[in-house]
Design an enzyme around this catalytic site. Structure first.
Site, PDB file in Angstrom:
ATOM      1  N   LYS A   6      40.984  29.817  20.316  1.00 46.71           N
ATOM      2  CA  LYS A   6      39.375  30.112  19.894  1.00 46.71           C
ATOM      3  C   LYS A   6      39.788  31.156  18.581  1.00 46.71           C
ATOM      4  O   LYS A   6      39.141  31.106  17.652  1.00 46.71           O
ATOM      5  CB  LYS A   6      38.796  30.511  20.901  1.00 46.71           C
ATOM      6  CG  LYS A   6      37.433  30.993  20.620  1.00 46.71           C
ATOM      7  CD  LYS A   6      36.406  31.259  21.638  1.00 46.71           C
ATOM      8  CE  LYS A   6      35.257  31.831  21.163  1.00 46.71           C
ATOM      9  NZ  LYS A   6      34.121  32.248  22.295  1.00 46.71           N
ATOM     10  N   GLY A  61      35.905  30.478  25.921  1.00 50.33           N
ATOM     11  CA  GLY A  61      37.249  29.836  26.221  1.00 50.33           C
ATOM     12  C   GLY A  61      37.302  28.821  27.690  1.00 50.33           C
ATOM     13  O   GLY A  61      37.757  27.839  27.351  1.00 50.33           O
ATOM     14  N   ARG A  62      36.901  29.454  28.409  1.00 52.63           N
ATOM     15  CA  ARG A  62      37.039  28.795  29.678  1.00 52.63           C
ATOM     16  C   ARG A  62      35.943  27.608  29.855  1.00 52.63           C
ATOM     17  O   ARG A  62      36.032  26.944  31.055  1.00 52.63           O
ATOM     18  CB  ARG A  62      36.921  29.559  30.913  1.00 52.63           C
ATOM     19  CG  ARG A  62      35.818  30.471  30.926  1.00 52.63           C
ATOM     20  CD  ARG A  62      36.084  31.703  31.848  1.00 52.63           C
ATOM     21  NE  ARG A  62      35.072  32.601  31.984  1.00 52.63           N
ATOM     22  CZ  ARG A  62      35.096  33.805  31.234  1.00 52.63           C
ATOM     23  NH1 ARG A  62      36.040  33.822  30.229  1.00 52.63           N
ATOM     24  NH2 ARG A  62      34.191  34.518  31.154  1.00 52.63           N
ATOM     25  N   GLU A  78      37.359  34.341  36.037  1.00 53.66           N
ATOM     26  CA  GLU A  78      37.396  35.152  34.710  1.00 53.66           C
ATOM     27  C   GLU A  78      36.023  35.337  34.429  1.00 53.66           C
ATOM     28  O   GLU A  78      35.479  36.186  33.632  1.00 53.66           O
ATOM     29  CB  GLU A  78      38.180  34.309  33.434  1.00 53.66           C
ATOM     30  CG  GLU A  78      38.624  35.262  32.485  1.00 53.66           C
ATOM     31  CD  GLU A  78      39.357  34.809  31.396  1.00 53.66           C
ATOM     32  OE1 GLU A  78      38.732  33.880  30.606  1.00 53.66           O
ATOM     33  OE2 GLU A  78      40.412  35.182  31.141  1.00 53.66           O
ATOM     34  N   HIS A 121      50.351  20.261  54.895  1.00 52.58           N
ATOM     35  CA  HIS A 121      51.719  20.610  55.436  1.00 52.58           C
ATOM     36  C   HIS A 121      52.294  21.885  54.976  1.00 52.58           C
ATOM     37  O   HIS A 121      53.582  22.239  55.089  1.00 52.58           O
ATOM     38  CB  HIS A 121      52.588  19.485  55.291  1.00 52.58           C
ATOM     39  CG  HIS A 121      52.334  18.325  55.742  1.00 52.58           C
ATOM     40  ND1 HIS A 121      52.785  17.904  56.823  1.00 52.58           N
ATOM     41  CD2 HIS A 121      51.509  17.434  55.212  1.00 52.58           C
ATOM     42  CE1 HIS A 121      52.094  16.615  57.261  1.00 52.58           C
ATOM     43  NE2 HIS A 121      51.269  16.254  56.088  1.00 52.58           N
ATOM     44  N   GLU A 151      50.622  35.027  22.940  1.00 53.76           N
ATOM     45  CA  GLU A 151      51.210  34.122  23.420  1.00 53.76           C
ATOM     46  C   GLU A 151      51.326  32.694  22.653  1.00 53.76           C
ATOM     47  O   GLU A 151      52.155  32.030  22.235  1.00 53.76           O
ATOM     48  CB  GLU A 151      51.051  33.625  24.756  1.00 53.76           C
ATOM     49  CG  GLU A 151      51.064  34.461  26.020  1.00 53.76           C
ATOM     50  CD  GLU A 151      49.796  35.577  26.106  1.00 53.76           C
ATOM     51  OE1 GLU A 151      49.177  35.716  25.160  1.00 53.76           O
ATOM     52  OE2 GLU A 151      49.609  36.128  27.054  1.00 53.76           O
ATOM     53  N   LYS A 173      46.713  43.380  27.471  1.00 52.34           N
ATOM     54  CA  LYS A 173      47.293  43.076  26.329  1.00 52.34           C
ATOM     55  C   LYS A 173      47.509  44.040  25.389  1.00 52.34           C
ATOM     56  O   LYS A 173      48.486  44.228  24.696  1.00 52.34           O
ATOM     57  CB  LYS A 173      45.836  42.104  25.627  1.00 52.34           C
ATOM     58  CG  LYS A 173      45.725  40.611  26.160  1.00 52.34           C
ATOM     59  CD  LYS A 173      44.602  40.104  25.318  1.00 52.34           C
ATOM     60  CE  LYS A 173      44.060  38.802  25.926  1.00 52.34           C
ATOM     61  NZ  LYS A 173      43.072  38.353  25.141  1.00 52.34           N
TER      62      LYS A 173
END
Ligand code: F6P
Length: 544
Positions: A210, A272-273, A358, A389, A216, A509
């Site tokens: 965005k 973003g999400r 978030e 399990h 990253e 950050k």
């Protein structure tokens, strides 16, 4: 900005719920079901192909009534209207929140600052569809003239989790001639492993960000450019044929060297999400094709309309949110397990982690006051039956209350012998076992020796929702995601917090940016951190 809502714990419905909780907390689901033979049909709701059974929750009719009252007193209806109207409800960033516009039909009108944004949304969708047809039809050629066979999405957070989840979820519908990979982590291994068997001449990178500033993503995009140029003989013109970008920032895309003709835009009113159905979904669209991508958007839109218009008592996102609040704030439950009995949904819990935590991992209200109640629970999960399990032991017999969302489908996409019936038998059995358990008398009646009885007792009364849909289709997936999006919104509205910013990710950050040169410096840098951080940095420098 001052809100006019009463602080949560002073709302009459909250006080009534506090008293009501004391009266119902000891009620057992066994008794609730025994007292009402129709309970399993009564506490259900259905929309957009999703059937929600919420009868196995520790609620009575009165609980639902009070929770609905709480929604009303929290101004939920007005908040919903404000979002759909394009008001700047993301107050700390002064932005509208309009992911619902991303899936609005062409003739809809949703305005931001007086401008209808729907035509722009559809223009980008058209551009994405055209691009997809060229790539899939072999008309879009790589630098050496070969068609594209591999698509690598580079992004992180909302620019990765949604695309990965949707690709995995809709793999059945995907073009198997194309290979899809997703690179997110700044750990170089992610890039190395994703590309090691790919031919650069046939590989297309989608740089999805965005902001186009995320460390990253930019680091991975730089490495991708190097990898490509190394593989194709160093001609910088290759970049234009092998890189496209998805972003809100034309300037930064251009500065990176990607031709802005090959950029797919979106807008600051898409969080973003909440962006997997914007151009951030380009990899999804390439995988499943434009028609199915439109069906996905159609599913989102059906749930949006339901959320916007349905009365709260049969409004799926509202009901799910109220139940989450009931356990989180009254029973003190700290987590919610999301358990899809559908292997294709294996990344759905990971996707939900960002969406939920978030968004609602906040400790101050919209007015900036510190809350005196718990906000977002921790969402987590794994597909069934694998989880059975592993961690289900704790859900069945541990000391913590973990409300569960089971998600299952009537038909397998690729039926295989008895597998689907066995899978479904398990999901029904788990919800049943959690709710009703097994008493000491029942264990004893099986001849179990007295000393072993306590170990084999299941106290039950462990709540769950079951979401059942006929089949996992693009449309169903859209509806399912929108269900959780709007549930998150509803929870945020009741807690009076802002679900659409994420200041909590900033500090780390900034500190990382400060530490990078200290690690890379040739000479020992002066370190001004705390003694622990200084020591760790020194040790790391000695190891590298
Ligand atoms: O981690 C914070 C965050 O801003 C997320 O909200 C976002 O989804 C992610 O980083 C990626 O941001 P961008 O798409 O700008 O690279």
């Amino acid at each position: 900005m001052k809100t006019t809502i009463n602080p949560l714990t002073r709302r009459p419905a909250w006080k009534a719920l506090t008293a009501h909780y004391k009266a119902v907390k000891a009620l057992h689901l066994r008794d609730l079901f025994a007292a009402d033979p129709k309970r399993g049909e009564r506490f259900t709701a259905e929309e957009a192909g999703l059937f929600l059974d919420y009868s196995k929750n520790r609620i009575t009719g009165e609980t639902v009534k009070l929770l609905l009252q709480l929604a009303k007193e929290s101004g939920l209806r007005e908040r919903i209207n404000a979002m759909f109207r394009g008001d700047r409800i993301n107050i700390t960033e002064n932005r509208a929140v309009l992911h619902v516009a991303l899936r609005a039909p062409k003739d809809a009108c949703i305005t931001v600052d007086g401008k209808n944004v729907v035509p722009e949304v559809h223009a980008v969708l058209e551009k994405m569809a055209g691009f997809c047809r060229r790539v899939r039809g072999g008309k879009w050629k790589g630098h050496t003239g070969k068609p594209i066979r591999n698509v690598v999405n580079i992004g992180i957070g909302g620019s990765d989790l949604g695309p990965v989840m949707a690709y995995e979820a809709l793999r059945h519908y995907s073009d198997r001639a194309l290979t899809f990979r997703f690179v997110s982590n700044v750990d170089g291994i992610d890039f190395v492993e994703a590309t090691r068997d790919l031919d650069p001449a046939e590989t297309l990178f989608i740089v999805s960000s965005k902001t186009f500033t995320t460390l990253e993503t930019m680091t991975n995009a730089e490495s991708a450019r190097k990898w490509l140029l190394q593989g194709l003989g160093g001609d910088a013109r290759a970049v234009a044929r092998h890189f496209v970008a998805v972003s809100t920032s034309t300037e930064r895309v251009a500065a990176f060297g990607i031709d802005t003709a090959n950029m797919f835009g979106f807008w600051d009113w898409v969080g973003g999400r909440y962006s997997m159905d914007s151009a951030i979904g380009l990899s999804t669209l390439l995988a499943i094709g434009p028609e199915r991508f439109r069906a996905l958007l159609g599913g989102f839109h059906r749930m949006d309309e339901h959320f916007r218009t349905a009365p709260f008592e049969r409004n799926l996102p509202v009901l799910m949110a109220l139940l989450a609040i009931w356990y989180n704030d009254f029973f003190g439950a700290q987590t919610v397990a999301v358990l899809p009995y559908e292997q294709y949904l294996k990344r759905f819990p990971a996707y939900l982690q960002q969406l939920t935590m978030e968004s609602n991992g906040k400790r101050v209200t919209l007015d900036g006051a510190v809350v005196n109640y718990d906000t977002s629970p921790i969402y987590w999960g794994e597909p069934g039956t694998n989880g059975q399990h592993s961690f289900y032991q704790l859900i069945h017999q541990g000391t913590r209350l973990i409300p569960c969302d089971f998600i299952a489908f009537g038909r397998a996409l690729t039926p295989l012998g008895r597998h689907h019936d066995i899978l479904m038998a398990n999901v029904f059995a788990q919800a049943e076992a959690l709710a009703f358990g097994k008493t000491a008398a029942e264990v004893k009646a099986e001849g179990v020796p007295d000393w072993l009885v306590p170990h084999q007792v299941f106290e039950g009364n462990r709540p769950s929702n079951t979401i059942l849909a006929p089949q996992l289709t693009p449309e169903t997936l859209g509806a399912l995601i929108a269900l959780y999006e709007h549930s998150v919104f509803t929870q945020g509205a009741i807690w009076n917090i802002g679900p659409f910013d994420q200041w909590g990710v900033q500090l780390g950050k900034v500190l990382a940016q400060r530490i990078v040169p200290e690690l890379e410096s040739r000479t020992p840098p002066p370190l001004k951190h705390d003694s622990s951080t200084n020591n760790l940095i020194r040790r790391y420098r000695a190891m590298r």
